[in-house]
Design a protein around this motif. Sequence first.
Motif, PDB file in Angstrom:
ATOM      1  N   ALA A 115       0.848  -1.185   0.000  1.00 17.68           N
ATOM      2  CA  ALA A 115       0.000   0.000   0.000  1.00 17.68           C
ATOM      3  C   ALA A 115       0.890   1.243   0.000  1.00 17.68           C
ATOM      4  N   HIS A 116       0.294   2.374  -0.271  1.00 19.50           N
ATOM      5  CA  HIS A 116       1.055   3.618  -0.427  1.00 19.50           C
ATOM      6  C   HIS A 116       1.906   3.914   0.807  1.00 19.50           C
ATOM      7  N   ASP A 117       1.273   3.836   2.001  1.00 21.05           N
ATOM      8  CA  ASP A 117       2.047   4.176   3.211  1.00 21.05           C
ATOM      9  C   ASP A 117       3.100   3.104   3.494  1.00 21.05           C
ATOM     10  N   GLU A 118       2.793   1.883   3.135  1.00 19.58           N
ATOM     11  CA  GLU A 118       3.761   0.791   3.298  1.00 19.58           C
ATOM     12  C   GLU A 118       4.962   1.011   2.377  1.00 19.58           C
ATOM     13  N   LEU A 119       4.703   1.480   1.172  1.00 24.79           N
ATOM     14  CA  LEU A 119       5.785   1.789   0.223  1.00 24.79           C
ATOM     15  C   LEU A 119       6.660   2.900   0.768  1.00 24.79           C
ATOM     16  N   GLU A 120       6.050   3.899   1.364  1.00 21.87           N
ATOM     17  CA  GLU A 120       6.821   5.002   1.935  1.00 21.87           C
ATOM     18  C   GLU A 120       7.754   4.488   3.027  1.00 21.87           C
ATOM     19  N   ARG A 121       7.190   3.656   3.914  1.00 19.34           N
ATOM     20  CA  ARG A 121       8.014   3.095   4.996  1.00 19.34           C
ATOM     21  C   ARG A 121       9.128   2.232   4.432  1.00 19.34           C
ATOM     22  N   PHE A 122       8.781   1.438   3.434  1.00 22.85           N
ATOM     23  CA  PHE A 122       9.752   0.559   2.782  1.00 22.85           C
ATOM     24  C   PHE A 122      10.925   1.375   2.238  1.00 22.85           C
ATOM     25  N   LEU A 123      10.619   2.521   1.632  1.00 31.04           N
ATOM     26  CA  LEU A 123      11.678   3.343   1.034  1.00 31.04           C
ATOM     27  C   LEU A 123      12.480   4.086   2.090  1.00 31.04           C
ATOM     28  N   LEU A 124      11.812   4.550   3.137  1.00 30.23           N
ATOM     29  CA  LEU A 124      12.513   5.353   4.130  1.00 30.23           C
ATOM     30  C   LEU A 124      13.341   4.514   5.103  1.00 30.23           C
ATOM     31  N   ASP A 125      12.905   3.278   5.359  1.00 30.07           N
ATOM     32  CA  ASP A 125      13.709   2.401   6.211  1.00 30.07           C
ATOM     33  C   ASP A 125      14.990   2.045   5.467  1.00 30.07           C
ATOM     34  N   TYR A 126      16.121   2.183   6.119  1.00 33.24           N
ATOM     35  CA  TYR A 126      17.394   1.939   5.435  1.00 33.24           C
ATOM     36  C   TYR A 126      18.404   1.400   6.437  1.00 33.24           C
ATOM     37  N   SER A 127      18.626   0.091   6.380  1.00 34.40           N
ATOM     38  CA  SER A 127      19.496  -0.550   7.370  1.00 34.40           C
ATOM     39  C   SER A 127      20.945  -0.551   6.908  1.00 34.40           C
ATOM     40  N   LEU A 128      21.827  -0.909   7.828  1.00 35.26           N
ATOM     41  CA  LEU A 128      23.250  -1.031   7.486  1.00 35.26           C
ATOM     42  C   LEU A 128      23.455  -2.133   6.446  1.00 35.26           C
ATOM     43  N   GLU A 129      22.666  -3.185   6.572  1.00 39.68           N
ATOM     44  CA  GLU A 129      22.770  -4.288   5.615  1.00 39.68           C
ATOM     45  C   GLU A 129      22.383  -3.808   4.215  1.00 39.68           C
ATOM     46  N   GLU A 130      21.333  -2.979   4.151  1.00 38.87           N
ATOM     47  CA  GLU A 130      20.922  -2.448   2.848  1.00 38.87           C
ATOM     48  C   GLU A 130      21.979  -1.500   2.295  1.00 38.87           C
ATOM     49  N   GLN A 131      22.620  -0.768   3.184  1.00 40.89           N
ATOM     50  CA  GLN A 131      23.692   0.124   2.756  1.00 40.89           C
ATOM     51  C   GLN A 131      24.829  -0.680   2.122  1.00 40.89           C
ATOM     52  N   ARG A 132      25.119  -1.831   2.721  1.00 44.18           N
ATOM     53  CA  ARG A 132      26.138  -2.713   2.164  1.00 44.18           C
ATOM     54  C   ARG A 132      25.690  -3.254   0.809  1.00 44.18           C
ATOM     55  N   GLN A 133      24.405  -3.618   0.710  1.00 42.15           N
ATOM     56  CA  GLN A 133      23.874  -4.154  -0.549  1.00 42.15           C
ATOM     57  C   GLN A 133      23.885  -3.096  -1.651  1.00 42.15           C
ATOM     58  N   VAL A 134      23.667  -1.844  -1.269  1.00 44.02           N
ATOM     59  CA  VAL A 134      23.722  -0.743  -2.239  1.00 44.02           C
ATOM     60  C   VAL A 134      25.129  -0.649  -2.825  1.00 44.02           C
ATOM     61  N   ARG A 135      26.131  -0.700  -1.951  1.00 46.75           N
ATOM     62  CA  ARG A 135      27.520  -0.635  -2.421  1.00 46.75           C
ATOM     63  C   ARG A 135      27.815  -1.807  -3.355  1.00 46.75           C
ATOM     64  N   GLU A 136      27.340  -2.975  -2.953  1.00 43.22           N
ATOM     65  CA  GLU A 136      27.616  -4.174  -3.732  1.00 43.22           C
ATOM     66  C   GLU A 136      26.951  -4.078  -5.115  1.00 43.22           C
ATOM     67  N   LEU A 137      25.732  -3.572  -5.154  1.00 46.32           N
ATOM     68  CA  LEU A 137      25.013  -3.444  -6.420  1.00 46.32           C
ATOM     69  C   LEU A 137      25.739  -2.459  -7.339  1.00 46.32           C
ATOM     70  N   TRP A 138      26.194  -1.352  -6.771  1.00 49.84           N
ATOM     71  CA  TRP A 138      26.927  -0.367  -7.564  1.00 49.84           C
ATOM     72  C   TRP A 138      28.207  -0.988  -8.116  1.00 49.84           C
ATOM     73  N   GLN A 139      28.934  -1.682  -7.263  1.00 52.70           N
ATOM     74  CA  GLN A 139      30.210  -2.260  -7.691  1.00 52.70           C
ATOM     75  C   GLN A 139      30.016  -3.386  -8.699  1.00 52.70           C
ATOM     76  N   THR A 140      28.850  -4.014  -8.684  1.00 51.41           N
ATOM     77  CA  THR A 140      28.567  -5.070  -9.657  1.00 51.41           C
ATOM     78  C   THR A 140      28.415  -4.494 -11.059  1.00 51.41           C
ATOM     79  N   HIS A 141      27.758  -3.324 -11.143  1.00 57.12           N
ATOM     80  CA  HIS A 141      27.386  -2.819 -12.460  1.00 57.12           C
ATOM     81  C   HIS A 141      28.189  -1.628 -12.938  1.00 57.12           C
ATOM     82  N   ALA A 142      28.753  -0.820 -12.057  1.00 54.19           N
ATOM     83  CA  ALA A 142      29.442   0.393 -12.501  1.00 54.19           C
ATOM     84  C   ALA A 142      30.919   0.118 -12.733  1.00 54.19           C
ATOM     85  N   ALA A 143      31.523   0.944 -13.544  1.00 55.55           N
ATOM     86  CA  ALA A 143      32.944   0.768 -13.872  1.00 55.55           C
ATOM     87  C   ALA A 143      33.830   1.422 -12.822  1.00 55.55           C
ATOM     88  N   ARG A 144      33.397   2.581 -12.329  1.00 62.83           N
ATOM     89  CA  ARG A 144      34.216   3.357 -11.397  1.00 62.83           C
ATOM     90  C   ARG A 144      33.884   2.885  -9.983  1.00 62.83           C
TER      91      ARG A 144
END
Lengths: 216, 68
Positions: free
Chosen positions: B28-57
Motif C-alpha cells: 500500500a502507499h504508506d507501506e511503500l513510503e516506509r519501505f523506502l525510508l527504512d534503510y538498514s546497514l545491511e541495505e547500505q552494504r547491498q547498495v555498495r555491492e550493487l553499484w560495484q557489480t554494475h558500474a565501472a568506477r
Amino acid sequence: MAKQYGYLPDSLTYVSKAGQRTKAVSSSSIKLDVNRFARGVQADLRRLTNQLLHGQLSAQRWYDESARVLKLSYRATADVARGTQDDMTHEERQRWLELALALLLLLNRAAQAINTGAFPLDGSLTAYIGSLGAANNGLYENWRLEEANRLGYREARRVLTPADHCRDSKGRKGCIELAALGWVPIEQAVKIGGATCRDHCRCRMEFRGKTIGLVL
Amino acid sequence: MLKIRIPSSLKMLPRTNVPRLDTIQPMAHDELERFLLDYSLEEQRQVRELWQTHAARKSLIDFELSDG
C-alpha cells in the motif's frame, strides 16, 4: 578500498584526489558510469521477469524482489548524485521519497494489471519492468536538477549523451528538440522522464548562472 | 501455395505457454513510503555491492567493502 573521488556539493562537481593533485572529473564521465549502472539494473530486472514468465518464480516473489532491487538501485544512484553515503537530511529524505515513490508506484500499477489480466504476460512486461531500471538515469539527473535549483543556479540545459534520442511525438517533447533549446530558465527545464522516451531517457543536465551570495 | 483453413473454434483456444500466476499483494502507499525510508546497514552494504557489480568506477563515492 581507498576513497579516490571527492564531491563538491556547492558546484555539483566531482574531483579526483589521486596522489597529491586534485583534478576535476567531468560530469559526462560520471554520467557514463550512471548509464552503465542503470543498464545493469535493467538487465537484472529483465532476468527476474523472464523467470516469472517461465514459471520459475512466483508472482509475489517477483514483485518483492523487483521492489528490493529498484529501492537499492535508486538509493545507489541518489548517493552518487549526493556525493555521499552519509545519512540523508530531512530535505534529502523528502526528495528521495518523492522520486523513488513515483517509480515504485509504476511497479505497483504493473502488479495490479497482472492481477486483473490486463498486462500481457510476454516481452512487453519484461520491457516495462526493465524501463524502471533504466529510470536510474532520470533519478540521478532529476536529483541534480533539484539540487541545482536549491543552490541558486538560474539556467539549465539538456545535453544528448551518445545514444539514440527521441523526437516530439504525441504531445510530448523529444530530447532532440529539448536539447536544441539550449539554456533555459531552470524552472522551465523539463525533467528527465518527461520527454517522448519517458524513463528510457539517457540525457544529462548542465547548470549555470549561480548567483554568488544569493540568500534563499 | 498451400492454404490451410483453420476452424474458427481453434482460433479461440487460449495460449498454452502463459504461466498461471498467484495474486500479487502490492505494498500500500504508506507501506511503500516506509519501505523506502527504512534503510538498514545491511541495505547500505547491498547498495555498495550493487553499484560495484554494475558500474565501472568502483570507488566513486567512498564505497568501501566492509563487514559492518
